[in-house]
Design an enzyme around this catalytic site. Structure first.
Site, PDB file in Angstrom:
ATOM      1  N   CYS A  97       0.823  -1.208   0.000  1.00 30.57           N
ATOM      2  CA  CYS A  97       0.000   0.000   0.000  1.00 30.57           C
ATOM      3  C   CYS A  97       0.862   1.266   0.000  1.00 30.57           C
ATOM      4  O   CYS A  97       1.570   1.525  -0.957  1.00 30.57           O
ATOM      5  CB  CYS A  97      -0.995  -0.041   1.148  1.00 30.57           C
ATOM      6  SG  CYS A  97      -2.347   1.143   0.923  1.00 30.57           S
ATOM      7  N   HIS A 118      -3.547  -6.099   0.144  1.00 30.14           N
ATOM      8  CA  HIS A 118      -3.490  -6.401   1.582  1.00 30.14           C
ATOM      9  C   HIS A 118      -3.913  -7.849   1.783  1.00 30.14           C
ATOM     10  O   HIS A 118      -4.734  -8.372   1.055  1.00 30.14           O
ATOM     11  CB  HIS A 118      -4.452  -5.486   2.356  1.00 30.14           C
ATOM     12  CG  HIS A 118      -4.079  -4.050   2.300  1.00 30.14           C
ATOM     13  ND1 HIS A 118      -3.477  -3.408   3.354  1.00 30.14           N
ATOM     14  CD2 HIS A 118      -4.228  -3.125   1.323  1.00 30.14           C
ATOM     15  CE1 HIS A 118      -3.275  -2.143   3.032  1.00 30.14           C
ATOM     16  NE2 HIS A 118      -3.722  -1.946   1.807  1.00 30.14           N
TER      17      HIS A 118
END
Length: 168
Positions: free
Chosen positions: A5, A110
């Site tokens: 991220c 994720h």
């Protein structure tokens, strides 16, 4: 090195936040580990994903979730050598990349380490670099194991408690 991220975004050459969505607006130099540029824009992307890996083993099914602010692109897609030095991590090329040496990894996905076979293949790559034997990759996904454990705990609690007053 692996960035997920915001870590993936920082691995690039440049981060731009022209509207100040994530703080003070401006352009910021990244770590220059990957040839990418991220522009922080809306709307935020948040979705469950099912993709297929290209690395460290090709063809592994991967489940996770994508949640991030901004769009990331190759800085110089016309330069041929970039395509030889960096490869997409998944069949969806927007989710991440890895360098040719497989020493720099970046992704927007994720939960990637919840995928047992992928995690084991990634760790085996590190083990091989250290001269250690590989471990079996035919292992369960952590997320699935966790759900089975939590269901078992809930069943055990339900067997010993009268929950009718709470449920009705």
């Amino acid at each position: 090195m692996l960035g997920i991220c915001g870590g993936y975004q920082m691995m690039g050459k440049q981060l731009a936040d022209p509207e100040g969505i994530e703080g003070q607006g401006g352009r910021y130099r990244g770590l220059e580990l990957l040839p990418i540029r991220t522009v922080i824009t809306g709307p935020k992307i948040a979705r469950q994903r099912q993709v297929t890996s290209n690395f460290p083993l090709e063809g592994l099914p991967i489940a996770g979730y994508e949640i991030h602010q901004g769009r990331t692109h190759l800085m110089e897609p016309e330069r041929e050598e970039i395509h030889h030095l960096y490869r997409p991590l998944f069949d969806d090329t927007t989710l991440g990349m890895v360098d040719a040496n497989q020493s720099v990894w970046g992704t927007y996905l994720h939960g990637i380490f919840d995928n047992g076979p992928w995690r084991r293949a990634w760790l085996n790559r590190l083990r091989q670099q250290r001269g250690l034997q590989s471990l079996a990759t035919g292992i369960a996904n952590y997320r699935e194991e966790r759900e089975v454990m939590l269901d078992g705990i809930a069943d055990e609690i339900a067997a010993h408690l009268d929950l009718t007053s709470l449920l009705f």
